[in-house]
Design a protein around this motif. Structure first.
Motif, mmCIF file in Angstrom:
data_model
loop_
_atom_site.group_PDB
_atom_site.id
_atom_site.type_symbol
_atom_site.label_atom_id
_atom_site.label_comp_id
_atom_site.label_asym_id
_atom_site.label_seq_id
_atom_site.Cartn_x
_atom_site.Cartn_y
_atom_site.Cartn_z
ATOM 1 N N THR A 1 11.194 12.105 7.271
ATOM 2 C CA THR A 1 11.704 10.979 8.377
ATOM 3 C C THR A 1 12.587 12.313 8.450
ATOM 4 O O THR A 1 13.001 13.620 7.682
ATOM 5 N N SER A 2 13.477 12.198 9.691
ATOM 6 C CA SER A 2 14.540 13.264 10.015
ATOM 7 C C SER A 2 15.565 12.416 10.507
ATOM 8 O O SER A 2 15.102 11.826 11.649
ATOM 9 N N HIS A 3 16.793 13.086 9.619
ATOM 10 C CA HIS A 3 18.099 11.918 10.654
ATOM 11 C C HIS A 3 18.631 12.894 11.587
ATOM 12 O O HIS A 3 19.369 14.436 11.656
ATOM 13 N N VAL A 4 18.798 12.667 13.102
ATOM 14 C CA VAL A 4 19.292 14.057 14.367
ATOM 15 C C VAL A 4 20.827 13.693 14.523
ATOM 16 O O VAL A 4 21.516 12.491 14.871
ATOM 17 N N GLY B 1 7.681 5.789 -2.879
ATOM 18 C CA GLY B 1 6.281 6.927 -2.800
ATOM 19 C C GLY B 1 6.472 6.754 -2.103
ATOM 20 O O GLY B 1 4.913 6.943 -1.360
ATOM 21 N N TRP B 2 6.867 6.129 -1.003
ATOM 22 C CA TRP B 2 7.234 6.338 0.497
ATOM 23 C C TRP B 2 6.708 7.284 1.576
ATOM 24 O O TRP B 2 6.001 7.592 2.203
ATOM 25 N N LEU B 3 7.720 8.315 0.724
ATOM 26 C CA LEU B 3 7.694 9.896 1.130
ATOM 27 C C LEU B 3 8.070 10.746 0.254
ATOM 28 O O LEU B 3 8.368 10.183 -1.229
ATOM 29 N N ASP C 1 0.630 -1.485 -0.507
ATOM 30 C CA ASP C 1 0.052 0.080 -0.022
ATOM 31 C C ASP C 1 0.761 1.561 -0.093
ATOM 32 O O ASP C 1 1.975 0.970 0.705
ATOM 33 N N GLU C 2 0.661 2.373 -1.162
ATOM 34 C CA GLU C 2 1.464 3.189 -1.094
ATOM 35 C C GLU C 2 1.025 4.622 0.235
ATOM 36 O O GLU C 2 -0.035 4.571 0.500
ATOM 37 N N VAL C 3 1.514 4.963 0.698
ATOM 38 C CA VAL C 3 1.363 5.788 2.040
ATOM 39 C C VAL C 3 1.476 7.016 1.331
ATOM 40 O O VAL C 3 1.618 7.839 0.783
ATOM 41 N N ASP D 1 16.428 -1.288 7.940
ATOM 42 C CA ASP D 1 16.026 -0.203 8.197
ATOM 43 C C ASP D 1 14.482 0.174 6.839
ATOM 44 O O ASP D 1 13.593 0.918 8.000
ATOM 45 N N LEU D 2 14.809 0.068 5.904
ATOM 46 C CA LEU D 2 13.771 -0.123 4.991
ATOM 47 C C LEU D 2 12.396 -1.030 5.670
ATOM 48 O O LEU D 2 11.308 -0.622 5.645
ATOM 49 N N ALA D 3 13.483 -1.860 5.764
ATOM 50 C CA ALA D 3 11.623 -2.447 6.220
ATOM 51 C C ALA D 3 10.866 -2.364 7.608
ATOM 52 O O ALA D 3 9.970 -2.002 8.026
ATOM 53 N N ALA D 4 11.649 -1.290 8.274
ATOM 54 C CA ALA D 4 11.821 -0.464 10.114
ATOM 55 C C ALA D 4 10.284 0.503 9.667
ATOM 56 O O ALA D 4 9.590 0.271 9.932
ATOM 57 N N LEU D 5 11.116 1.376 8.361
ATOM 58 C CA LEU D 5 10.348 1.662 8.243
ATOM 59 C C LEU D 5 9.065 1.452 7.897
ATOM 60 O O LEU D 5 7.910 2.748 7.884
ATOM 61 N N TRP D 6 8.662 0.735 6.431
ATOM 62 C CA TRP D 6 7.753 0.671 5.874
ATOM 63 C C TRP D 6 6.971 -0.041 6.835
ATOM 64 O O TRP D 6 5.802 0.548 6.449
ATOM 65 N N TYR D 7 7.300 -0.565 7.524
ATOM 66 C CA TYR D 7 5.889 -0.908 9.201
ATOM 67 C C TYR D 7 5.656 0.617 9.740
ATOM 68 O O TYR D 7 4.568 0.457 10.546
#
Length: 609
Positions: free
Chosen positions: A392-395, A379-381, A3-5, A340-346
């Motif tokens: 998403t942000s990298h601190v 197409g997730w972001l 599913d596209e976000v 990381d890709l799997a975690a972001l999808w989740y």
């Protein structure tokens, strides 16, 4: 899967032509509503103008800075406006009536200077005292965020390198939570991968009956890891057995899974002891949690034409990068990028997070740039320039250095264990506290429990604040002497400043709760007004710190608050003065805001010197 976000833009500030009696949002947000209404009335055809409102100290309390950019847009279009100043005059003239604003003036190229009403500022502070500082929480444009921080590796002891991620992440989480955002505090521990074959095989070799020996089998985690690594590096036969152990572990073989669980459990208990001391709460979802999602995520990315074969590996080519993002290694194994890709999808599809924030050192910047780019390609972001959610942000953060300017280590060149560092901070804090109490003859007024709790609050607070007060992107030098100094911009100075305010209130022998109901605040003296203005800016400071993911913004505000209060107390007698009630309420308001700042920074306040 697949599913596209959907992307959603940040909700704009609501139209509010009149803010009479409005108490929600920061002062900056309330003024922005008024300015936005004026801009709509002044330029009805320019619907995309956003108010530019900022705190000011020179000509007004706040300033609207839209005029020059508007002039550059309409100049030469037959407009009736002659210059930026005339635009500023119109914006000031069209501001809706409001009890917030006392007066306005226009300076230079159209800067609209706004003076706040003393009465409104006083009432806002009084309202906070009665209804609680939660009413001052800023409004952020997201409802749910994931903050991924700390993330130590299983079977490695937490050391000073984990300090920054843990306390920066905790402070960001606390600020978001105060701002009514649901925060999923995620500890993405390294609990999966090739090192576990090495650890498990070493456990089996040293302790054939490891189930019976239990925790004692591993003992010192750091030494156990080093010994197993040395065995792995020195003995090819052991290395081969370790690599086979990884396959058996990932294949679900019970003996290996049980050993893995035991190592994780022992390690997790060690981590929890440190987290309890730091008063940090996290929910663990380690690398192993996301492992089952990797195949389907890679299948989706492959179906979208993003995953390519390259030198035996499977990769995603990122525009502008000289190397590809490897998602499956040559040996068929997964890596950080695939996890990381799997975690972001989740996090996007299951946890429905709108903002996912990763707190790691700056050395991982390229990895996150590539990983985020791959997610946008899928197409997730949305594109980051669109200012839409999810995002998403990298601190990133710099290194902790020793006095020699190199990475902070012990004299034997070992990494500094976090538990030992906290022990020393508390011990030094206690020694200085006892010395001070002995010198002023007050040691007899303190119980042993008070000494322990205070030295812990000051010691741990000093370590946290010394880190958080710096811009996180910079390196900083670790110095106990500097961070435990009771002068200057340190937690010790700030905690003692708070304790002094509490002492002033106690010595007045007045019931503050009663004064809240019968008294009022006046800001007639210039230093009373400066203090009042600084207090009501608290919400927008938290908003700024959250928006830019910079805890040092809050530290700077807290230090300035302490300095401003000192000036107020020096020039304005509190106890015994005709203005005693008002000034005691100002003292109380300062203490309440300081305590909330301490809470957001993860520091325990001190009430007694």
């Amino acid at each position: 899967m697949g599913d596209e976000v959907a992307s959603t833009s940040a909700p704009p500030l609501e139209e509010a032509p009149n803010t009479e009696g409005d108490k929600t949002g920061s002062v900056k947000q309330l003024l922005s509503k008024l300015v936005k209404s004026s801009l709509r009335a002044t330029f009805p055809d320019l619907l995309d103008i956003e108010p530019l409102v900022a705190a000011s100290v020179k000509f007004g309390d706040y300033q609207c800075n839209n005029a020059m950019s508007l002039w550059s847009r309409i100049k030469g279009s037959g407009t009736n406006f002659k210059n930026p100043n005339s635009i500023g005059q119109a914006v000031a003239r069209n501001l809706p009536p409001s009890d917030i604003i006392e007066s306005t003036s226009v300076a230079g190229p159209g800067f609209v200077n706004i003076i706040l009403s003393n009465r409104w500022v006083s009432e806002r502070i009084h309202d906070m005292l009665i209804n609680g500082i939660k009413n001052w929480a800023p409004a952020l444009p997201v409802k749910r965020a994931v903050i991924d921080f700390s993330s130590p590796n299983i079977a490695k002891e937490m050391h000073v390198g984990h300090l920054r991620s843990t306390i920066i992440g905790d402070t960001l989480a606390r600020m978001f939570e105060f701002s009514n955002v649901e925060v999923l505090r995620r500890n993405h521990v390294g609990d999966w991968g090739t090192q576990f074959g090495m650890l498990i095989e070493y456990l089996f070799e040293k302790f054939p009956n490891w189930e019976d020996v239990g925790t004692q089998a591993i003992g010192d985690l750091q030494e156990f890891y080093k010994a197993s690594k040395k065995r792995f590096d020195d003995d090819p036969a052991f290395m081969e057995r370790a690599q086979q152990a990884v396959v058996k572990l990932q294949g679900g073989e019970a003996k290996y899974r049980d050993a893995w669980k035991k190592i994780c459990e022992i390690s997790r208990n060690e981590f929890d002891q440190v987290y309890q001391r730091l008063n940090v709460v996290l929910e663990e979802k380690g690398e192993s949690f996301y492992n089952p999602y990797i195949p389907s995520v890679l299948e989706e990315l492959t179906s979208k034409g993003l995953v390519k074969e390259s030198d035996g590996a499977r990769v995603i080519f990122i525009e502008g990068q000289t190397i590809p993002l490897i998602v499956v290694k040559r040996d068929g194994g997964y890596n950080y990028a695939s996890t990381d890709l799997a975690a972001l999808w989740y996090r996007l599809n299951v946890e429905k997070a709108e903002w996912i924030i990763y707190v790691t050192d700056v050395g991982q910047q390229q990895h996150f740039d590539m990983f985020f780019s791959a997610a946008r390609m899928a197409g997730w972001l949305p594109d980051p320039g669109e200012k839409m959610f999810p995002k998403t942000s990298h601190v990133g953060f710099g290194l902790v250095l020793g006095s020699d300017g190199k990475r902070f280590r012990t004299r034997s060149s070992e990494v500094v264990r976090l538990g030992e560092l906290l022990d020393e901070a508390k011990a030094r804090s206690k020694a200085e506290l006892v010395q001070r109490l002995n010198e002023n003859g007050k040691i007899g007024e303190w119980t042993d429990e008070e000494l322990e709790k205070t030295s812990e609050a000051v010691g741990y607070g000093a370590v946290k604040y010394a880190d958080l007060k710096n811009n996180r992107l910079t390196n900083y030098t670790f110095s106990f002497d500097q961070m435990l100094n009771d002068k200057g911009n340190t937690a010790v100075y700030l905690l003692y400043a708070h304790a002094r305010i509490c002492s002033i209130i106690r010595k007045s022998n007045k019931d503050i709760e009663e004064l809240k109901t019968i008294g009022s605040i006046s800001l007639n003296h210039p230093d009373e007004r400066v203090l009042g203005l600084h207090l009501i800016r608290f919400a927008e400071i938290v908003e700024e710190a959250c928006t830019n993911l910079l805890p040092n913004v809050l530290c700077e505000y807290l230090y300035n608050l302490s300095e401003i209060f000192t000036r107020f107390y020096t020039s304005c007698q509190v106890v015994g003065s005709p203005e005693e009630t008002s000034r005691l309420l100002l003292c109380q308001a300062t203490a309440v805001v300081m305590r909330k700042c301490f809470h957001l920074l993860g520091i325990t306040p001190v009430y007694k010197l």
